[in-house]
Scaffold this active site. Sequence first.
Site, PDB file in Angstrom:
ATOM      1  N   GLY A 364       0.826  -1.199   0.000  1.00  0.00           N
ATOM      2  CA  GLY A 364       0.000   0.000   0.000  1.00  0.00           C
ATOM      3  C   GLY A 364       0.860   1.248   0.000  1.00  0.00           C
ATOM      4  N   GLY A 366       0.923   5.317   1.621  1.00  0.00           N
ATOM      5  CA  GLY A 366       0.334   6.244   2.569  1.00  0.00           C
ATOM      6  C   GLY A 366       0.730   7.674   2.273  1.00  0.00           C
ATOM      7  CD  GLU A 367      -0.786  13.059   4.912  1.00  0.00           C
ATOM      8  OE1 GLU A 367      -0.530  14.260   5.062  1.00  0.00           O
ATOM      9  OE2 GLU A 367      -1.637  12.431   5.581  1.00  0.00           O
ATOM     10  CD  GLU A 436       0.118  -7.759  16.302  1.00  0.00           C
ATOM     11  OE1 GLU A 436       0.003  -8.982  16.146  1.00  0.00           O
ATOM     12  OE2 GLU A 436      -0.357  -7.145  17.263  1.00  0.00           O
ATOM     13  CD  GLU A 439      -1.764 -14.997   8.682  1.00  0.00           C
ATOM     14  OE1 GLU A 439      -2.124 -15.893   7.900  1.00  0.00           O
ATOM     15  OE2 GLU A 439      -0.914 -15.150   9.563  1.00  0.00           O
ATOM     16  CG  ASP A 482      -4.043  12.383  22.310  1.00  0.00           C
ATOM     17  OD1 ASP A 482      -4.441  11.526  23.093  1.00  0.00           O
ATOM     18  OD2 ASP A 482      -4.153  13.592  22.507  1.00  0.00           O
ATOM     19  CG  ASN A 487      -2.518   7.655  11.143  1.00  0.00           C
ATOM     20  OD1 ASN A 487      -2.951   7.233  10.082  1.00  0.00           O
ATOM     21  ND2 ASN A 487      -1.259   7.519  11.499  1.00  0.00           N
TER      22      ASN A 487
END
Length: 719
Positions: A364, A366-367, A436, A439, A482, A487
């Site tokens: 993937g 992301g920003e 982690e 999957e 926060d 996100n």
Amino acid sequence: MFNFISACRPGFYKAVTGNLKCSKCPPHSSTQEEGATRCVCEKNYYRADKDPPSMACTRPPSAPRNLISNINETSVILDWSWPLDTGGRKDLTFNVVCKKCGGNSKFCEACKGNLRFIPRQIGLTNTTVTIMDLLAHTNYTFEIESVNGVSDQSIPARHITAVSITTNQAAPSPVTVIRKDRTSRNSIALSWQEPEHPNGIILDYEVKYYEKQEQETSYTILRARGTNVTISGLKPDTTYIFQIRARTAAGYGSNSRKFEFETSPDSFSISSENSQVVMIGISAAIVIILLTVVVYVLIGRFCGYNKSVHSPDEKRLHFGNGHLKFPGLRTYVDPHTYEDPSHAVHEFAKELDSTCISIDKVIGAGEFGEVCSGRLKLPSKKEISVAIKTLKVGYTEKQRRDFLSEASIMGQFEHPNIIRLEGVVTKSKPVMIVTEYMENGSLDSFLRKHDAQFTVIQLVGMLRGIASGMKYLSDMGYVHRDLAARNILININLMCKVSDFGLSRILEDDPEAAYTTRGGKIPIRWTAPEAISYRKFTSASDAWSYGIVVWEVMSYGERPYWEMSNQDVIKAVDEGYRLPPPMECPAALYQLMLDCWQKDRNNRPKFEQIVSILDKLIRNPSSLKVIANTSARPSNLLLDQNSADYPTYRAPGDWLDTMQTGQCKDILSGVSYSSCETIAKISLDDMKTVGVTIIGSRMQMMNAVKPQELHIKNGPVNV
């Protein structure tokens, strides 16, 4: 004249003597001689002691089928299917056998301890059982045995199916004994025993106390490392209520029962003769304390002291009416309170050597960079699969801080239902965050892939796992305000997980769900109204988001509010619209959703209450059989108000061309719907009959049918 009574010929029997007609032997039995009073069962067929001679011989049932386990910390839900062969009897029941196993499943012993089997262990008449109070991180094997009235006559007698599981990390059991060691007029010294089942290393204990007459309207919390503490600053001759609970990496256990202890009477008073001396002593002490504080602050300011770093053995928080009364120390530390937020990452996250990380592929973008899957191999440890977020080349210092602040937050959490941070790479390029690896991907895509393949109990188990993670975050004093701007997505989907079902979806997975404001991006479909309007992020706004996730789970990954735009969602929710119950959704779960979507955030349930509600549903599966009434659901304000904006179609083919699901279009094209008016009358049952079996597809088609139905009601339709 004599009346001769003839004996029954082979194949027939007469249970009692007399001038009665002989009866043919029942199925699976026979007689070889004349005059038999009962028939003998065939091989492998039996008759129970209480079975009448006229009853057919039967056999034991075959083993149960499709045994599935759903693990939740130290409890497990077992669900199975009815045997293919019941043996021809109606008295079928199931027994559960529990075995505790070592690392090798060949060496097992019968389970010991006070395990709870709900509804029971022996003589189950349904196909679900919940086993609670198991040990953490322990291997178990469960056998489900089918039994009927002749099972004890069979060799071999047992017909079983089995499953092996390993329990998760769990919170400790309650502290059961608290002792008062000594008292004075202003203090009480307490000690207690470690919980019977610590389920891990005890990090600390939380001691909660308050005056008995105050009835918990104002209480104080003190944290201690060991199993004893002296509480000072109390009133003389006063009764106090005490409760203690232990904390491990999995979170807090339950509070102990309430213990009452009294301070000593006030037998000392300052006389007029020495009051002046005492006052001088007190004044001198105050001056010394003030000077010490000033020096300490100055030293901290000039020596780089950071106010966010604390490590005393005991931390005291004062509350009034259940809320923070005086400034205190929270368990969770906001990394943005550091003068340089990037410094927080070195306190809360482990620095990894980049040579220990192998990147397999990009999964993937992301920003701030790419998201990859890979492997982490630390010295003297087993290689594990990990997810790796990288910071792209040419980043600004602000982007680097925002990127690493995510690791500073995640590094403070350790809970089986929250994604674990493995570490960061900051001393070489690219800068990386290593977690982690989930999957199975995101929960919504996993559910769509396995549409309608789980039982309701299994879905509730998933929801309980998510709620457990959210309760842990709430107890930590953490809310998702926060997080860095990219996100701000609900932390349920960002950080929580259920067993091995990944919930690591971030904003980039659904960019259209984001809504940019002056304070950053907000995922409108999951966000509470006050958080959208005023950026008021609290545990109550998390509860709203959790309600949306419950809807996603029960609808097998449907997109909340379907194809409505962000502005339409905001308007509809503000005017009172709430998502309707998913198909076949239990009424109890839909009521939980509506409770989470209360407009007044003070009326929304706390996560502790949500966990309790789900636990009760799991223990009482029959409460999930009542299905929410879809006809009584809230009206779709958006469709009702804007029906005039929907196009009309001259023929069914025109309408079918707008369908995004090709399979559904092909199916309906072969059905005799002569006009748009007949299409508008399609029901969910009609769709199932013609071959649209996937729940999500049926819902999409019903939403497409809705505008046509409104046109039929409100005016003529061109044919």
